[in-house]
Design a protein around this motif. Structure first.
Motif, PDB file in Angstrom:
ATOM      1  N   PRO A   4       0.808  -1.226   0.000  1.00  0.00           N
ATOM      2  CA  PRO A   4       0.000   0.000   0.000  1.00  0.00           C
ATOM      3  C   PRO A   4       0.838   1.271   0.000  1.00  0.00           C
ATOM      4  N   LEU A   7       1.925   2.036  -3.497  1.00  0.00           N
ATOM      5  CA  LEU A   7       0.793   2.570  -4.271  1.00  0.00           C
ATOM      6  C   LEU A   7       0.502   4.016  -3.891  1.00  0.00           C
ATOM      7  N   LYS A   8       0.619   4.319  -2.607  1.00  0.00           N
ATOM      8  CA  LYS A   8       0.380   5.693  -2.169  1.00  0.00           C
ATOM      9  C   LYS A   8       1.416   6.639  -2.762  1.00  0.00           C
ATOM     10  N   ALA A  11       0.514   7.090  -6.514  1.00  0.00           N
ATOM     11  CA  ALA A  11      -0.656   7.932  -6.740  1.00  0.00           C
ATOM     12  C   ALA A  11      -0.324   9.400  -6.483  1.00  0.00           C
ATOM     13  N   LEU A  65      -2.885   3.627 -11.944  1.00  0.00           N
ATOM     14  CA  LEU A  65      -3.570   4.747 -11.295  1.00  0.00           C
ATOM     15  C   LEU A  65      -5.061   4.447 -11.150  1.00  0.00           C
ATOM     16  N   TYR A  67      -6.324   1.547 -10.812  1.00  0.00           N
ATOM     17  CA  TYR A  67      -6.389   0.559  -9.729  1.00  0.00           C
ATOM     18  C   TYR A  67      -6.321   1.257  -8.364  1.00  0.00           C
ATOM     19  N   CYS A  68      -5.431   2.233  -8.224  1.00  0.00           N
ATOM     20  CA  CYS A  68      -5.320   2.979  -6.970  1.00  0.00           C
ATOM     21  C   CYS A  68      -6.623   3.710  -6.641  1.00  0.00           C
ATOM     22  N   GLN A  69      -7.241   4.285  -7.667  1.00  0.00           N
ATOM     23  CA  GLN A  69      -8.495   5.009  -7.455  1.00  0.00           C
ATOM     24  C   GLN A  69      -9.620   4.064  -7.055  1.00  0.00           C
ATOM     25  N   ILE A  71      -9.214   1.335  -5.341  1.00  0.00           N
ATOM     26  CA  ILE A  71      -8.959   1.006  -3.935  1.00  0.00           C
ATOM     27  C   ILE A  71      -9.456   2.124  -3.028  1.00  0.00           C
ATOM     28  N   ASP A  72      -9.208   3.375  -3.430  1.00  0.00           N
ATOM     29  CA  ASP A  72      -9.671   4.510  -2.626  1.00  0.00           C
ATOM     30  C   ASP A  72     -11.194   4.529  -2.521  1.00  0.00           C
TER      31      ASP A  72
END
Length: 288
Positions: A4, A7-8, A11, A65, A67-69, A71-72
């Motif tokens: 994580p 990923l942070k 992003a 990106l 994918y990160c969004q 997750i958010d």
């Protein structure tokens, strides 16, 4: 699953376009941000074009990106579902029989119009499916016409709903012979409902099975259509009649002798209803 923290960092870098600015926002060193990006690129290939100013994402970077969004968004949705402090955000899920559902769903939409961060999920279903859906956490709360005896469920009286003998407008029913002339419009719960109500209205009658059947529908909103056209009578709960779009074409016979059923609210006994569900229930009980 990818780290994580990596990923942070990615992003943040995608948003700011600078290793220096990203490190400052994250409270770590620029070297740490670079290391996180290298870890990701060992798994996915290049995710940014370092030669560009500001930095540009590669196709793999764009996918990452997204994918990160996701997750958010999933994290935000989870927090809303778990938070009892926020009653006006998140999902209200209800499963109910058709008649009461016809009344409830428009009321829930009116609540959603006032609180646009609420999401209403409603399903029509018979009692057995309602109980199964609540027990297996597919819906937070349900409504049933018979109180369940399962200890895993809490059940409370929610509303009362009379069964009604519904006939074409301007039709007079004074005895069993009038019903024989009209004929019966059946539906999935029709035999049981008619037996109960007609047994009260016409004691000693020969039974619903001895009446001519003029039609059948399993769509709660369409059962009264043949009645409105003069093709027969039906026995239905009151909310089904109130939801019919042409009330002037039907009427209730023997209205003073209605058989009243209790509608039960059920939910899992192990935990309380969410704040959203409690808000919805209070709204429904005020407006029913």
């Amino acid at each position: 699953m990818m780290n994580p923290q990596w990923l942070k960092s990615f992003a943040t870098l995608a948003e700011l376009g600078s290793f220096t600015d990203s490190a400052e926002r994250l409270g770590i060193t620029q070297a740490a941000v670079s290391q996180h990006i290298r870890h990701l690129e060992l798994q996915l290939g290049p995710v940014i074009l370092r030669s560009k100013r500001p930095l540009e994402l590669t196709p793999a970077g764009s996918a990452l990106l997204d994918y990160c969004q996701q997750i958010d968004r999933a994290h935000h949705h989870l927090m809303l579902r778990l938070s009892d402090a926020e009653a006006t955000c998140g999902e209200v899920s209800v499963i109910s029989p058709g008649s009461i559902g016809l009344r409830l769903y428009p009321l829930l939409l009116s609540l959603q119009e006032q609180h646009r961060d609420l999401t209403v999920r409603h399903r029509f279903a018979p009692d057995s499916e309602v109980i199964d859906a609540v027990l297996h956490n597919r819906y937070e709360m349900g409504l049933v016409t018979h109180k369940p005896d399962d200890k895993r469920l809490e059940a409370h009286p929610f509303a009362e709903e009379p069964l009604e003998l519904i006939v074409p407008a301007n039709t007079r029913v004074t005895g069993w012979n009038d019903l024989e002339k009209l004929g019966y419009i059946d539906h999935p719960d029709g035999q049981a409902m008619a037996t109960r109500l007609l047994g009260r209205l016409f004691p000693g009658n020969p039974g619903i099975r001895n009446l001519p059947q003029r039609g059948f529908s399993n769509q709660i909103g369409l059962i009264l259509e043949p009645v409105a056209r003069g093709l027969g009578f039906a026995v239905l709960p009151r909310y089904a009649r109130l939801a019919f779009t042409r009330p002037e074409t039907i009427e209730v016979a023997a209205e003073g002798n209605a058989l009243v059923d209790t509608i039960w609210l059920v939910h899992r006994a192990e935990w309380p209803l969410s704040a959203r569900a409690q808000l919805a229930l209070a709204w429904l009980q005020r407006h029913l």
